[in-house]
Design a protein around this motif. Structure first.
Motif, PDB file in Angstrom:
ATOM      1  N   GLY A   9     -14.772   2.771   2.356  1.00  0.00           N
ATOM      2  CA  GLY A   9     -15.730   1.929   1.543  1.00  0.00           C
ATOM      3  C   GLY A   9     -16.590   2.776   0.862  1.00  0.00           C
ATOM      4  N   GLY A  10     -17.406   2.557   0.010  1.00  0.00           N
ATOM      5  CA  GLY A  10     -18.386   3.525  -0.823  1.00  0.00           C
ATOM      6  C   GLY A  10     -18.961   2.712  -1.987  1.00  0.00           C
ATOM      7  N   MET A  11     -19.448   3.488  -2.716  1.00  0.00           N
ATOM      8  CA  MET A  11     -20.267   3.217  -3.899  1.00  0.00           C
ATOM      9  C   MET A  11     -19.417   3.430  -4.856  1.00  0.00           C
ATOM     10  N   VAL A  12     -19.293   2.407  -6.136  1.00  0.00           N
ATOM     11  CA  VAL A  12     -18.629   2.859  -7.279  1.00  0.00           C
ATOM     12  C   VAL A  12     -19.249   2.086  -8.406  1.00  0.00           C
ATOM     13  N   LEU A  18     -11.474   1.348  -5.573  1.00  0.00           N
ATOM     14  CA  LEU A  18     -11.414   1.912  -4.335  1.00  0.00           C
ATOM     15  C   LEU A  18     -10.236   1.256  -3.225  1.00  0.00           C
ATOM     16  N   ARG A  19     -10.063   2.073  -2.233  1.00  0.00           N
ATOM     17  CA  ARG A  19      -8.908   1.803  -1.429  1.00  0.00           C
ATOM     18  C   ARG A  19      -9.347   1.616  -0.053  1.00  0.00           C
ATOM     19  N   LEU A  20      -9.336   0.474   0.242  1.00  0.00           N
ATOM     20  CA  LEU A  20      -9.469   0.392   1.927  1.00  0.00           C
ATOM     21  C   LEU A  20      -8.386   0.410   2.735  1.00  0.00           C
ATOM     22  N   SER A  21      -8.579   1.030   3.909  1.00  0.00           N
ATOM     23  CA  SER A  21      -7.660   1.185   4.802  1.00  0.00           C
ATOM     24  C   SER A  21      -7.905   0.549   6.287  1.00  0.00           C
ATOM     25  N   CYS A  22      -7.033  -0.143   7.074  1.00  0.00           N
ATOM     26  CA  CYS A  22      -7.224  -0.528   8.309  1.00  0.00           C
ATOM     27  C   CYS A  22      -6.328  -0.370   9.279  1.00  0.00           C
ATOM     28  N   ALA A  23      -6.526   0.158  10.331  1.00  0.00           N
ATOM     29  CA  ALA A  23      -5.317   0.561  11.486  1.00  0.00           C
ATOM     30  C   ALA A  23      -5.738   0.009  12.627  1.00  0.00           C
ATOM     31  N   ILE A  27      -3.804  -1.300  23.096  1.00  0.00           N
ATOM     32  CA  ILE A  27      -2.815  -1.792  23.652  1.00  0.00           C
ATOM     33  C   ILE A  27      -2.204  -3.068  23.332  1.00  0.00           C
ATOM     34  N   PHE A  28      -1.167  -3.402  22.712  1.00  0.00           N
ATOM     35  CA  PHE A  28      -0.759  -4.574  22.171  1.00  0.00           C
ATOM     36  C   PHE A  28       0.797  -4.608  22.100  1.00  0.00           C
ATOM     37  N   PHE A  29       1.515  -5.602  22.209  1.00  0.00           N
ATOM     38  CA  PHE A  29       2.941  -5.825  22.063  1.00  0.00           C
ATOM     39  C   PHE A  29       3.381  -6.241  20.593  1.00  0.00           C
ATOM     40  N   MET A  30       2.313  -6.884  19.979  1.00  0.00           N
ATOM     41  CA  MET A  30       2.950  -7.055  18.592  1.00  0.00           C
ATOM     42  C   MET A  30       1.520  -7.460  17.607  1.00  0.00           C
ATOM     43  N   ILE A  31       1.485  -7.030  16.535  1.00  0.00           N
ATOM     44  CA  ILE A  31       0.350  -7.367  15.749  1.00  0.00           C
ATOM     45  C   ILE A  31       0.960  -8.497  14.586  1.00  0.00           C
ATOM     46  N   GLY A  32       0.064  -9.581  14.370  1.00  0.00           N
ATOM     47  CA  GLY A  32       0.584 -10.487  13.478  1.00  0.00           C
ATOM     48  C   GLY A  32      -0.051 -10.344  12.247  1.00  0.00           C
ATOM     49  N   ASP A  33      -0.396 -11.660  11.695  1.00  0.00           N
ATOM     50  CA  ASP A  33      -1.067 -11.689  10.434  1.00  0.00           C
ATOM     51  C   ASP A  33      -2.188 -10.711  10.436  1.00  0.00           C
ATOM     52  N   MET A  34      -2.476  -9.919   9.240  1.00  0.00           N
ATOM     53  CA  MET A  34      -3.509  -9.366   9.056  1.00  0.00           C
ATOM     54  C   MET A  34      -4.097  -9.475   7.702  1.00  0.00           C
ATOM     55  N   GLY A  35      -5.406  -9.226   7.556  1.00  0.00           N
ATOM     56  CA  GLY A  35      -5.920  -9.405   6.267  1.00  0.00           C
ATOM     57  C   GLY A  35      -7.594  -8.884   6.187  1.00  0.00           C
ATOM     58  N   TRP A  36      -8.026  -9.040   4.894  1.00  0.00           N
ATOM     59  CA  TRP A  36      -9.481  -8.504   4.824  1.00  0.00           C
ATOM     60  C   TRP A  36     -10.172  -9.722   4.187  1.00  0.00           C
ATOM     61  N   GLN A  81      -6.074  -2.465  -2.054  1.00  0.00           N
ATOM     62  CA  GLN A  81      -6.348  -1.482  -3.237  1.00  0.00           C
ATOM     63  C   GLN A  81      -7.401  -2.402  -4.243  1.00  0.00           C
ATOM     64  N   MET A  82      -8.424  -2.050  -4.632  1.00  0.00           N
ATOM     65  CA  MET A  82      -9.318  -2.870  -5.299  1.00  0.00           C
ATOM     66  C   MET A  82      -9.655  -1.948  -6.871  1.00  0.00           C
ATOM     67  N   ASN A  83      -9.076  -2.932  -7.863  1.00  0.00           N
ATOM     68  CA  ASN A  83      -9.273  -2.257  -9.090  1.00  0.00           C
ATOM     69  C   ASN A  83     -10.371  -3.183 -10.060  1.00  0.00           C
ATOM     70  N   ASP A  84     -10.818  -2.632 -10.842  1.00  0.00           N
ATOM     71  CA  ASP A  84     -11.916  -3.373 -11.771  1.00  0.00           C
ATOM     72  C   ASP A  84     -13.065  -4.100 -10.929  1.00  0.00           C
ATOM     73  N   LEU A  85     -13.531  -3.172 -10.114  1.00  0.00           N
ATOM     74  CA  LEU A  85     -14.604  -3.687  -9.442  1.00  0.00           C
ATOM     75  C   LEU A  85     -15.777  -4.095 -10.107  1.00  0.00           C
ATOM     76  N   LYS A  86     -16.333  -5.413  -9.763  1.00  0.00           N
ATOM     77  CA  LYS A  86     -17.675  -5.930 -10.423  1.00  0.00           C
ATOM     78  C   LYS A  86     -18.620  -5.825  -9.323  1.00  0.00           C
ATOM     79  N   PRO A  87     -19.902  -6.018  -9.864  1.00  0.00           N
ATOM     80  CA  PRO A  87     -21.096  -6.196  -8.806  1.00  0.00           C
ATOM     81  C   PRO A  87     -20.985  -7.086  -7.766  1.00  0.00           C
TER      82      PRO A  87
END
Length: 121
Positions: A9-12, A18-23, A27-36, A81-87
């Protein structure tokens, strides 16, 4: 127990990117659906983008065509990946994931701590 850690995150300025990452870790067996998701001051949290374990993707109407979500199962991570960012994209962005701790465990849903994105000139 699953932990989600967001970064990027940040200011632009309007029109920027901007490009956000999430890891996922822990301890888990499986990761299912992921989102923002995102939440602006005074507004409800809303879907930005989600990617299923099968690779299906859905975007919120306001980001369609500007944002791209991707997934790396080897790293238990997703990216935005976030392009053409708006206020109006200014918000706290949260990572979300479903996971199971074992083959017989029930699915749980986890939120990250959030990362601030500010779009301003």
């Amino acid at each position: 127990q699953v932990q989600l850690v967001e970064s990027g995150g940040g200011m632009v300025q309007p029109g920027g990117s901007l490009r956000l990452s999430c890891a996922a870790s822990g301890i888990f067996f499986m990761i299912g659906d992921m989102g923002w998701y995102r939440q602006a001051p005074g507004k409800q949290r809303e879907l930005v983008a989600i990617v299923t374990t099968g690779g299906s993707i859905n975007y919120g109407d306001s980001v369609q065509g500007r944002f791209t979500i991707s997934r790396d199962d080897a790293k238990n991570a997703i990216y935005l990946q976030m392009n053409d960012l708006k206020p109006e994209d200014t918000a706290v962005y949260y990572c979300n994931a479903d996971s199971i701790a074992s083959p017989i465990a029930r699915e749980i849903n986890t939120w990250g701590q959030g990362t601030q994105v500010t779009v301003s000139s």
